[in-house]
Scaffold this motif. Structure first.
Motif, PDB file in Angstrom:
ATOM      1  N   GLY A   1      32.184  35.815  33.419  1.00 15.68           N
ATOM      2  CA  GLY A   1      32.694  35.628  34.772  1.00 15.68           C
ATOM      3  C   GLY A   1      34.189  35.806  34.905  1.00 15.68           C
ATOM      4  O   GLY A   1      34.802  35.262  35.816  1.00 15.68           O
ATOM      5  N   ARG A   2      34.777  36.566  33.989  1.00 20.23           N
ATOM      6  CA  ARG A   2      36.220  36.810  34.048  1.00 20.23           C
ATOM      7  C   ARG A   2      36.501  38.252  34.475  1.00 20.23           C
ATOM      8  O   ARG A   2      35.738  39.156  34.146  1.00 20.23           O
ATOM      9  CB  ARG A   2      36.860  36.547  32.684  1.00 20.23           C
ATOM     10  N   ALA A   3      37.607  38.460  35.153  1.00 16.57           N
ATOM     11  CA  ALA A   3      37.919  39.774  35.703  1.00 16.57           C
ATOM     12  C   ALA A   3      38.292  40.786  34.620  1.00 16.57           C
ATOM     13  O   ALA A   3      38.031  41.979  34.755  1.00 16.57           O
ATOM     14  CB  ALA A   3      39.059  39.657  36.719  1.00 16.57           C
ATOM     15  N   GLU A   4      38.904  40.298  33.533  1.00 15.77           N
ATOM     16  CA  GLU A   4      39.320  41.186  32.450  1.00 15.77           C
ATOM     17  C   GLU A   4      38.918  40.577  31.113  1.00 15.77           C
ATOM     18  O   GLU A   4      38.646  39.379  31.016  1.00 15.77           O
ATOM     19  CB  GLU A   4      40.842  41.408  32.480  1.00 15.77           C
ATOM     20  N   ALA A   5      38.929  41.421  30.105  1.00 17.88           N
ATOM     21  CA  ALA A   5      38.472  40.973  28.792  1.00 17.88           C
ATOM     22  C   ALA A   5      39.555  40.235  28.012  1.00 17.88           C
ATOM     23  O   ALA A   5      39.255  39.418  27.154  1.00 17.88           O
ATOM     24  CB  ALA A   5      37.974  42.161  27.979  1.00 17.88           C
ATOM     25  N   GLY A   6      40.812  40.528  28.301  1.00 15.56           N
ATOM     26  CA  GLY A   6      41.862  39.960  27.474  1.00 15.56           C
ATOM     27  C   GLY A   6      41.886  40.637  26.115  1.00 15.56           C
ATOM     28  O   GLY A   6      41.144  41.593  25.879  1.00 15.56           O
TER      29      GLY A   6
ATOM     30  N   PRO B   1      46.964  36.518  30.256  1.00 17.76           N
ATOM     31  CA  PRO B   1      48.220  37.245  30.002  1.00 17.76           C
ATOM     32  C   PRO B   1      48.149  38.688  30.502  1.00 17.76           C
ATOM     33  O   PRO B   1      47.129  39.349  30.380  1.00 17.76           O
ATOM     34  CB  PRO B   1      48.340  37.210  28.473  1.00 17.76           C
ATOM     35  N   VAL B   2      49.252  39.150  31.078  1.00 15.49           N
ATOM     36  CA  VAL B   2      49.340  40.529  31.543  1.00 15.49           C
ATOM     37  C   VAL B   2      49.809  41.410  30.393  1.00 15.49           C
ATOM     38  O   VAL B   2      50.806  41.116  29.755  1.00 15.49           O
ATOM     39  CB  VAL B   2      50.341  40.646  32.720  1.00 15.49           C
TER      40      VAL B   2
END
Length: 330
Positions: free
Chosen positions: A163-168, A254-255
């Motif tokens: 349910g997260r927008a990005e994997a990291g 983190p970006v």
DNA sequence: TATTCGTGGCT
DNA sequence: TAGCCAAGAAT
């Protein structure tokens, strides 16, 4: 049907899994890529996977066809000079991949009877083959049930499962996450209906589905569940997606740092190598100097790093050439 | 774990 | 237009 029972559900209620939807979806909608066609050899699969590392599909198709036509077996490529390999690689980028593929072909020809290995550990021991590529070859070329985790798969799992927008950033946990999604896993975890169908759905069949599932996860990430502007309206698993269920929350992790290009050593190395690729043979130091006039010290540093990497060699007369060019110092 | 390593298309 | 991004590996 799925292999996980609904918590608190009736004995006949079975949850639909991602694999239940994605495997048929892939069979119906997969792109017709040349290395997916019947008859593609394990060597062809390996070449495609190396070329596709950090390189879009559209740029790989033509070079891949040319490559396999010229060097249909590892031993054929192994016998070619590195200079020929680097010219055939052309502008695919990250030319060290070409050198590593050359070394891998030589190892396969010399130590593996010209047959691309099927087990992950052996594959990982070859130059240029890491965690992803070893499993991609094991699954797509040899049909093994191993998790194949690339950036697409990590993004799909991050959204649909977590349910997260990005994997990291990549983590060791990623492999286990994906393994859990593959059909044909731990037989003890299967429900009664699957066991009753055992005669029709054999373990071997599940293994084949596992490789297809991995390809399907990658395909979904590459064509639907893309990094920017995911097309959730056309997604086959939108109803199973945790990110949807949570209202598509924004990424709060983190970006990642932006890639810089202009003025980097990578740009300078690219310029220098482009001169050597375009020349029929050795070139003078002066010719290379013209490739980067902005900063002579940087140019010298980059040429040295290319020599260290084995992408460039110096001749006895002081000129420079691609490695293995006739008459070089070696 | 964080950097480095090409190239070009897309938004 | 200037980032952003692409089927990662090696160190």
């Amino acid at each position: 049907m799925g292999t996980t029972t609904s918590a608190g559900g009736t004995p006949t209620a079975v949850d639909t899994t991602l694999a239940d939807v994605l495997v048929p979806w892939f069979r119906a909608h997969a792109r017709d890529l040349p290395w997916r066609r019947p008859g593609t050899t394990p060597w062809g699969v390996l070449v495609s996977e190396i070329m596709l590392q950090q390189t879009p599909v559209a740029r790989v198709e033509d070079p891949w066809r040319t490559w396999l036509e010229r060097w249909p077996r590892p031993s054929a490529m192994a016998a070619a000079p590195a200079a020929d390999v680097l010219r055939a690689w052309g502008r695919l980028g990250y030319p060290r991949r070409a050198l590593r593929l050359h070394a891998a072909a030589q190892a396969i020809a010399a130590d593996h009877d010209d047959v691309v290995p099927a087990d992950v550990e052996t594959l990982e021991s070859l130059p240029g083959i890491g965690t992803y590529t070893a499993r991609a070859v094991a699954a797509f070329a040899h049909g093994q049930r191993v998790p194949v985790v690339d950036t697409n798969v990590r993004r799909v799992v991050a959204r649909a499962v977590h349910g997260r927008a990005e994997a990291g950033p990549a983590a060791s946990r990623d492999l286990a996450d994906v393994e859990a999604l593959l059909p044909g896993g731990d037989p003890g975890a299967r429900d009664a209906s699957a066991e009753s169908d055992a005669a029709a759905v054999t373990l071997a069949g599940h293994h084949e589905d596992a490789a297809t599932m991995s390809a399907a996860l990658m395909e979904l990430g590459a064509t639907v569940c893309v990094a920017r502007g995911p097309r959730c309206g056309g997604c086959p698993v939108v109803e199973l997606c945790a990110w949807q269920r949570l209202g598509r929350p924004a990424w709060d992790g983190p970006v990642r740092k932006a890639q810089t290009w202009a003025g980097t050593d990578r740009q300078v190395r690219g310029r220098l190598l482009d001169v050597l690729r375009g020349a029929p043979g050795p070139v003078t130091a002066e010719a290379l100097e013209k490739a980067w006039l902005t900063d002579p010290a940087q140019r010298a540093r980059c040429l040295d790093s290319l020599l260290v990497d084995g992408l460039v060699e110096q001749m006895a007369d002081g000129r420079f050439a691609l490695p293995g060019e006739a008459g070089d110092v070696g």
